[in-house]
Motif scaffolding. Structure first.
Motif, PDB file in Angstrom:
ATOM      1  N   GLY A 263    -114.089-152.825  56.075  1.00 34.79           N
ATOM      2  CA  GLY A 263    -114.102-153.653  57.543  1.00 34.79           C
ATOM      3  C   GLY A 263    -112.916-153.498  58.113  1.00 34.79           C
ATOM      4  N   THR A 264    -111.996-152.992  57.606  1.00 37.29           N
ATOM      5  CA  THR A 264    -110.780-153.014  58.251  1.00 37.29           C
ATOM      6  C   THR A 264    -110.431-151.602  59.211  1.00 37.29           C
ATOM      7  N   ASP A 265    -109.977-151.916  60.369  1.00 30.32           N
ATOM      8  CA  ASP A 265    -109.777-150.854  61.323  1.00 30.32           C
ATOM      9  C   ASP A 265    -108.722-151.334  62.354  1.00 30.32           C
ATOM     10  N   GLU A 266    -107.381-151.185  62.049  1.00 32.35           N
ATOM     11  CA  GLU A 266    -106.350-151.502  62.885  1.00 32.35           C
ATOM     12  C   GLU A 266    -105.539-150.430  63.404  1.00 32.35           C
ATOM     13  N   PRO A 267    -105.320-150.347  64.493  1.00 33.51           N
ATOM     14  CA  PRO A 267    -104.525-149.174  65.190  1.00 33.51           C
ATOM     15  C   PRO A 267    -103.133-149.747  65.068  1.00 33.51           C
ATOM     16  N   GLY A 268    -102.369-148.483  64.760  1.00 34.96           N
ATOM     17  CA  GLY A 268    -100.773-148.953  64.422  1.00 34.96           C
ATOM     18  C   GLY A 268     -99.930-148.359  65.817  1.00 34.96           C
ATOM     19  N   THR A 269     -98.714-148.650  65.480  1.00 40.74           N
ATOM     20  CA  THR A 269     -97.676-147.976  66.555  1.00 40.74           C
ATOM     21  C   THR A 269     -96.667-147.179  65.980  1.00 40.74           C
ATOM     22  N   THR A 270     -96.728-146.854  64.467  1.00 46.01           N
ATOM     23  CA  THR A 270     -95.484-146.228  64.065  1.00 46.01           C
ATOM     24  C   THR A 270     -96.090-144.406  63.859  1.00 46.01           C
ATOM     25  N   GLY A 271     -97.341-144.345  64.190  1.00 49.27           N
ATOM     26  CA  GLY A 271     -97.789-143.030  63.874  1.00 49.27           C
ATOM     27  C   GLY A 271     -98.375-142.634  62.367  1.00 49.27           C
ATOM     28  N   VAL A 272     -98.043-143.732  61.451  1.00 52.78           N
ATOM     29  CA  VAL A 272     -98.488-143.832  60.145  1.00 52.78           C
ATOM     30  C   VAL A 272     -99.971-144.665  60.230  1.00 52.78           C
ATOM     31  N   ARG A 273    -100.973-143.988  59.405  1.00 58.20           N
ATOM     32  CA  ARG A 273    -102.228-144.856  59.208  1.00 58.20           C
ATOM     33  C   ARG A 273    -102.481-144.786  57.686  1.00 58.20           C
ATOM     34  N   TRP A 274    -102.786-145.961  57.155  1.00 62.44           N
ATOM     35  CA  TRP A 274    -103.448-145.940  55.499  1.00 62.44           C
ATOM     36  C   TRP A 274    -104.778-145.964  55.864  1.00 62.44           C
ATOM     37  N   VAL A 275    -105.349-145.181  54.768  1.00 60.88           N
ATOM     38  CA  VAL A 275    -106.857-144.982  55.037  1.00 60.88           C
ATOM     39  C   VAL A 275    -107.201-145.401  53.371  1.00 60.88           C
ATOM     40  N   ILE A 276    -108.018-146.430  53.225  1.00 56.21           N
ATOM     41  CA  ILE A 276    -107.997-147.096  51.860  1.00 56.21           C
ATOM     42  C   ILE A 276    -109.408-147.235  51.538  1.00 56.21           C
TER      43      ILE A 276
END
Ligand code: LIP
Length: 272
Positions: free
Chosen positions: A77-90
């Motif tokens: 259920g996690t889906d959070e945009p970021g600002t660093t260009g890095v996204r973790w997919v878990i």
């Protein structure tokens, strides 16, 4: 607007590996102390447990503290945009059915993307205590040992992993695909964790793997590990399958497997 600063890949790998091992230990402990509380999601066979949720929460809490500003996508259920260009997919537990039934073959899968491309991937099997990992452009390894996919070229010599949907109507069609492939392929394995299937292609334990209807968290880390070990991983296009179908195999086997799989999919009857 300035471009995001490229991350330190060694730092991302160290974080992903440490979190995967610690989350894996948490899942083992929760299973040993009977705190699973299994529940259903999209169907009676699509399971989720308190351990899935606890593993995802553990990983996310650490990332929010130590990687503020990174985006996050998690199965539970996690889906959070970021600002660093890095996204973790878990995927906090990939292969939850195996986990619930205390069968071998489940994993904690963590990938880090930069500007939409996986750059670090870790797939950890807590039961076997095996940690598969890769950094884009630097190869793949299993507990420090470099990985290389198999060199099997003949389909009738290949051991091919596969998966089935949680939904009965789609499994009926997927079984028709299997009937077409069965006389052509050396043998099959249905291991139950897409992330481990892909890691096993990287390790040469499987010569190939295919599955339809997976989610980004199932495949993000394993796809990087397999490609960094020399395998080709693609998504079949233009078939009658109602869902994307991932195909992973060595360069010598991939084209033949993808071709026969496409033919089998188009001969099957799809109702869902
Ligand atoms: C599972 C995949 C597996 C697939 C299952 C399920 P989960 O992920 O790893 O390959 O066949 O249907 O999607 O739900 O255990 O995280």
């Amino acid at each position: 607007m300035s471009l995001p600063t490229p991350p330190d890949l060694d730092e991302l790998l160290a974080i992903a590996r440490r979190l995967a091992l610690e989350a894996g230990a948490l899942t083992l402990d929760m299973r040993a102390t009977a705190r699973l509380q299994p529940d259903h999601k999209s169907s009676v066979s699509d399971l989720v447990t308190a351990a899935d949720r606890a593993s995802e929460a553990f990983i996310l809490d650490h990332l929010r503290e130590h990687r503020p500003g990174d985006g996050m996508l998690g199965e539970e259920g996690t889906d959070e945009p970021g600002t660093t260009g890095v996204r973790w997919v878990i995927d906090p537990i990939d292969g939850t059915s195996n986990y619930v039934h205390d069968l071998p073959g489940y994993s904690v899968s963590i990938a880090a993307e930069f500007q939409g491309q996986a750059v670090v991937g870790v797939v950890y099997d807590p039961k076997a205590n095996e940690c598969f990992s890769a950094v884009r452009g630097r190869g793949a390894e299993l507990d420090g040992i470099a990985l290389a996919c198999s060199t099997t070229a003949a389909l009738d010599e290949a051991i091919v992993g596969l998966g089935f949907s949680y939904h009965a109507d789609r499994r009926r069609s997927q079984a028709q695909v299997l009937v077409h492939l069965a006389p052509l392929v050396g043998n099959f394995r249905r291991l139950g964790s897409a992330a481990l299937d892909l890691a096993y292609v990287a390790a040469g334990r499987l010569d190939g793997y295919y599955e339809g209807g997976l989610a980004p968290w199932d495949t993000a880390a394993g796809t990087l590990i397999a490609t960094e070990a020399g395998a080709i991983v693609t998504t079949l296009e233009g078939t009658r399958s109602p869902v994307p179908v991932i195909v992973a195999a060595s360069a010598t086997l991939h084209a033949r497997l993808a071709s026969e799989l496409s033919r089998a999919i188009d001969e099957a009857i799809w109702t869902a």
